[in-house]
Design a protein around this motif. Structure first.
Motif, PDB file in Angstrom:
ATOM      1  N   ALA A  75      -2.195   9.845   3.061  1.00  0.00           N
ATOM      2  CA  ALA A  75      -1.553   8.692   3.466  1.00  0.00           C
ATOM      3  C   ALA A  75      -2.382   7.768   2.655  1.00  0.00           C
ATOM      4  O   ALA A  75      -1.462   6.478   1.939  1.00  0.00           O
ATOM      5  N   GLY A  76      -3.385   7.307   3.041  1.00  0.00           N
ATOM      6  CA  GLY A  76      -4.207   6.697   2.412  1.00  0.00           C
ATOM      7  C   GLY A  76      -4.324   7.165   1.110  1.00  0.00           C
ATOM      8  O   GLY A  76      -5.076   5.633   0.551  1.00  0.00           O
ATOM      9  N   ILE A  77      -4.847   7.972   0.496  1.00  0.00           N
ATOM     10  CA  ILE A  77      -4.520   8.425  -1.103  1.00  0.00           C
ATOM     11  C   ILE A  77      -3.804   7.477  -1.649  1.00  0.00           C
ATOM     12  O   ILE A  77      -4.003   7.028  -2.469  1.00  0.00           O
ATOM     13  N   ALA A  78      -2.254   8.050  -0.732  1.00  0.00           N
ATOM     14  CA  ALA A  78      -1.223   7.107  -1.553  1.00  0.00           C
ATOM     15  C   ALA A  78      -1.141   5.812  -1.685  1.00  0.00           C
ATOM     16  O   ALA A  78      -0.526   5.379  -2.672  1.00  0.00           O
ATOM     17  N   ILE A  79      -1.597   5.014  -1.028  1.00  0.00           N
ATOM     18  CA  ILE A  79      -1.330   3.770  -0.806  1.00  0.00           C
ATOM     19  C   ILE A  79      -3.062   3.555  -2.011  1.00  0.00           C
ATOM     20  O   ILE A  79      -2.337   2.486  -2.956  1.00  0.00           O
ATOM     21  N   VAL A  80      -4.340   4.419  -1.981  1.00  0.00           N
ATOM     22  CA  VAL A  80      -5.009   3.340  -2.996  1.00  0.00           C
ATOM     23  C   VAL A  80      -4.632   4.118  -4.927  1.00  0.00           C
ATOM     24  O   VAL A  80      -4.280   3.571  -6.083  1.00  0.00           O
ATOM     25  N   LEU A  81      -3.937   4.868  -4.761  1.00  0.00           N
ATOM     26  CA  LEU A  81      -3.245   5.970  -5.583  1.00  0.00           C
ATOM     27  C   LEU A  81      -1.577   4.993  -6.376  1.00  0.00           C
ATOM     28  O   LEU A  81      -2.197   4.032  -7.303  1.00  0.00           O
ATOM     29  N   VAL A  82      -0.879   3.911  -5.555  1.00  0.00           N
ATOM     30  CA  VAL A  82      -0.203   3.173  -5.522  1.00  0.00           C
ATOM     31  C   VAL A  82      -0.477   1.625  -6.378  1.00  0.00           C
ATOM     32  O   VAL A  82       0.097   1.188  -6.571  1.00  0.00           O
ATOM     33  N   THR A  83      -1.168   1.883  -5.615  1.00  0.00           N
ATOM     34  CA  THR A  83      -2.218   0.079  -5.911  1.00  0.00           C
ATOM     35  C   THR A  83      -3.258  -0.106  -7.201  1.00  0.00           C
ATOM     36  O   THR A  83      -2.989  -0.469  -7.712  1.00  0.00           O
ATOM     37  N   ILE A  84      -4.068   1.296  -7.373  1.00  0.00           N
ATOM     38  CA  ILE A  84      -4.361   1.833  -9.196  1.00  0.00           C
ATOM     39  C   ILE A  84      -2.697   1.268  -9.697  1.00  0.00           C
ATOM     40  O   ILE A  84      -3.585   0.988 -11.176  1.00  0.00           O
ATOM     41  N   PHE A  85      -1.888   2.122  -9.669  1.00  0.00           N
ATOM     42  CA  PHE A  85      -0.896   1.877 -10.964  1.00  0.00           C
ATOM     43  C   PHE A  85      -0.550   0.473 -10.662  1.00  0.00           C
ATOM     44  O   PHE A  85      -0.142   0.389 -12.070  1.00  0.00           O
ATOM     45  N   PHE A  86      -0.834  -0.231  -9.763  1.00  0.00           N
ATOM     46  CA  PHE A  86      -0.614  -1.381  -9.628  1.00  0.00           C
ATOM     47  C   PHE A  86      -0.937  -2.496 -10.922  1.00  0.00           C
ATOM     48  O   PHE A  86      -0.773  -2.771 -11.484  1.00  0.00           O
ATOM     49  N   ILE A  87      -2.314  -1.816 -10.594  1.00  0.00           N
ATOM     50  CA  ILE A  87      -3.310  -2.620 -10.892  1.00  0.00           C
ATOM     51  C   ILE A  87      -2.866  -2.340 -12.889  1.00  0.00           C
ATOM     52  O   ILE A  87      -3.042  -2.954 -13.765  1.00  0.00           O
ATOM     53  N   THR A  88      -3.354  -1.447 -13.058  1.00  0.00           N
ATOM     54  CA  THR A  88      -2.981  -0.493 -14.687  1.00  0.00           C
ATOM     55  C   THR A  88      -1.492  -1.322 -15.037  1.00  0.00           C
ATOM     56  O   THR A  88      -2.237  -1.453 -16.427  1.00  0.00           O
ATOM     57  N   SER A  89      -0.398  -1.408 -14.358  1.00  0.00           N
ATOM     58  CA  SER A  89       1.350  -1.698 -14.786  1.00  0.00           C
ATOM     59  C   SER A  89       0.699  -2.872 -15.225  1.00  0.00           C
ATOM     60  O   SER A  89       0.807  -3.465 -15.926  1.00  0.00           O
ATOM     61  N   SER A  90       0.144  -3.710 -14.248  1.00  0.00           N
ATOM     62  CA  SER A  90       0.185  -5.440 -14.356  1.00  0.00           C
ATOM     63  C   SER A  90      -1.126  -5.617 -15.940  1.00  0.00           C
ATOM     64  O   SER A  90      -0.836  -6.485 -16.225  1.00  0.00           O
ATOM     65  N   ASP A  91      -2.162  -4.990 -15.809  1.00  0.00           N
ATOM     66  CA  ASP A  91      -3.649  -4.991 -16.171  1.00  0.00           C
ATOM     67  C   ASP A  91      -3.143  -5.061 -17.760  1.00  0.00           C
ATOM     68  O   ASP A  91      -2.437  -5.740 -18.965  1.00  0.00           O
TER      69      ASP A  91
END
Length: 565
Positions: free
Chosen positions: A415-431
């Motif tokens: 679950a923690g990895i999933a949160i980190v994963l979607v967070t980084i996907f969030f960042i890469t999409s935004s940047d």
């Protein structure tokens, strides 16, 4: 194109900023009115243009396949001897992270389970495994070749214009074969403005989905009591700041590093679910689902639920039309970005890389996550599907993934990895999106000003907040569908422009090759004829003539010598 102060292009920057500012003020200041207005617009678009979205996306798929398999495949997206700027792994990781990262994590288990458990699509009937296979095939339609073909249309047109013709990284130049020098004026400004607004709306949709799942994950881990508006807004603010730091660093550093890291982390997460879950079942389900998808892809492609009444229209708008609108609204951003990183590839390499590889991995992703959910509901303890107020099956899409991994060994870690994963996907999409929007607003400058990168990253966050407050997921879906409609017309023009440009270059290449062949043939023939004539002359006259010449020359020299005496 003339630039204004600060390196911006006024004809694109200011109109885009004004339109988005009005949208933000309206959605944040009047959320209830915004929700009603967006709902009415969505009903009109889905009811009046749902069939159009189906047809136009089918055309994009056909066009992408044609370009990859046609005689244009060997044309280099760059100079003839130019090598690719990025290696295969970095190229693929940046392409994949920008293309649909957040959505894969959000919908990976939720969408297949929604179609299976709630029997939500009109006409999708069956029991257990049969219904699961139909559900997975529908998911493959939404996330497979059709989605990536949309990116091929824009990315290929731009990559050719940028790397082959040396044009700036701007949407307008993809239409130069049609409009000519008019793309330098107001026509080009309108095209780029539509692209900027559509890109911001598409990214805001993804950010809204991502922050909902991040917040649900934080609640699942016990860090917060509930998912509230303040938590959602706070998450958007924090992650937008991180995305801003990444976009400021540029493609070669922050964006590239995060994309590579995210791809590795996603692979680890996927492998963990595969090994900790019913491994053999998931692998068999993956292969079988691919077969069911290809068996049904043509009728699913052209399905409009025409005989399903109002329920069918509602479903079409909430799912297929939403996805086609979402991918089209993302197409300017993803198209510019993958064109920017694809220098040195051939047309065939570009199409194969963008169309085939991500689709295969996407199918595997949904088969593992969705297949795990199917296995638990059909053969296991269930518990992933709840009920609504009326007692009908229902589930919270943002919560399904965390409920799924909770039942596996090391569920808290996953679950923690999933949160980190979607967070980084969030960042890469935004940047990545911020960089592309800034490039468009700066007249196609591949290295736009830092201050405007920060500005657009912040605007994307504000738009995401506005849409969430205006109606959550429904408003996000509507925003994507609305902005996709005008840009789809630009994409149709791109198809014609790309064909016209590639056809013209291929014709010139064929003429040059024929001219060179004629010259080489003429040289070969002349050399062969000369050698043959010389050989024949020597054969018939060579030795006697030489002896006769020597004899007469000798006599003449002898007579001259006697006279001189």
């Amino acid at each position: 194109m003339n630039k204004g102060p600060g390196g911006i292009h006024p004809g694109v920057f200011w109109p885009s900023l004004i339109v988005l500012a009005i949208a933000c003020v309206f959605t944040i200041g009047f959320p209830e009115a915004s929700d009603k207005a967006l709902g009415a617009i969505q009903d009109n678009i889905v009811g009046g243009f749902g069939w159009y979205y189906v047809v136009v996306v089918a055309v994009f798929v056909a066009f992408a396949l044609w370009m990859g398999l046609s005689r244009f495949g060997d044309i280099k997206l760059g100079q003839d001897e130019e090598e690719p700027e990025f290696g295969i792994f970095s190229w693929f990781s940046m392409l994949f992270a920008a293309g649909m990262g957040i959505g894969l994590v959000f919908w990976g288990a939720a969408e297949p389970l929604t179609f299976f458990a709630t029997d939500i699509k009109p006409g999708m009937t069956g029991e257990g495994p049969e219904l699961a296979q139909k559900a997975m095939a529908q998911v493959f339609l939404h996330w497979g070749f059709h989605a990536w073909a949309i990116y091929v249309v824009v990315g290929l047109a731009l990559a050719y214009a940028i790397h082959r013709k040396g044009r700036p990284a701007s949407i307008r130049w993809a239409l130069e074969p049609i409009f000519g020098d008019r793309v330098r004026g107001w026509v080009g400004d309108v095209i780029d403005t539509i692209a900027v607004v559509g890109t911001v709306a598409g990214i805001a949709t993804s950010l809204g989905l991502g922050v909902q799942q991040i917040s649900s994950g934080l609640v699942h881990l016990g860090l917060f009591d509930e998912v509230s508006d303040s938590l959602l807004v706070g998450a958007i603010v924090v992650i937008t700041v991180l995305a801003t730091a990444s976009v400021v660093s540029g493609v070669g550093r922050g964006i590239r590093w995060l994309s590579n890291t995210n791809l590795v982390l996603a692979a680890v997460f996927l492998l963990a679910l595969l090994l900790l879950g019913p491994t053999l079942f998931l692998l068999r389900e993956w292969i079988q689902s691919i077969g069911v998808y290809f068996q049904n892809v043509l009728p699913m492609t052209f399905s409009t639920n025409a005989f399903s009444g109002e329920a069918g229209q509602v479903w079409q708008g909430a799912w297929t039309t939403f996805y086609w609108g979402w991918w089209i609204s993302w197409a300017p951003f993803v198209g510019v970005f993958i064109a920017r990183i694809s220098r040195g590839r051939t047309v065939r390499e570009f199409v194969a890389g963008v169309l085939l590889v991500p689709t295969t991995v996407t199918f595997l992703w949904f088969s593992v996550l969705g297949g795990s959910a199917f296995y638990r509901e059909i053969f296991g303890e269930g518990g992933l599907v709840g009920t609504d107020e009326d007692g009908n099956p229902a589930l919270a899409a943002e919560q399904v993934l965390f409920d799924l991994v909770e039942g596996l060994p090391a569920g808290g870690l996953l679950a923690g990895i999933a949160i980190v994963l979607v967070t980084i996907f969030f960042i890469t999409s935004s940047d990545s999106g911020s960089l592309v929007v800034d490039m468009l607003a700066s007249g196609g400058d591949p290295e736009p000003p830092t201050w405007s990168r920060v500005l657009w990253a912040g605007i994307e966050g504000v738009v995401a907040i506005g849409l969430l407050l205006a109606g959550g997921l429904g408003a996000l879906q509507t925003g994507a569908i609305i902005t996709a409609l005008p840009f789809s017309l630009i994409m149709v023009a791109m198809c014609w422009a790309t064909y016209k440009a590639l056809s013209g270059e291929h014709t010139a290449m064929v003429r040059a090759a024929r001219r060179q062949a004629r010259e080489e043939m003429a040289l070969d023939v002349s050399t062969e004829v000369t050698e043959e004539l010389t050989g024949n002359f020597d054969e018939h006259f060579g030795e006697p003539v030489e002896k006769n010449v020597e004899k007469h020359v000798g006599r003449h020299l002898k007579k001259l010598s006697e006279r001189n005496r």
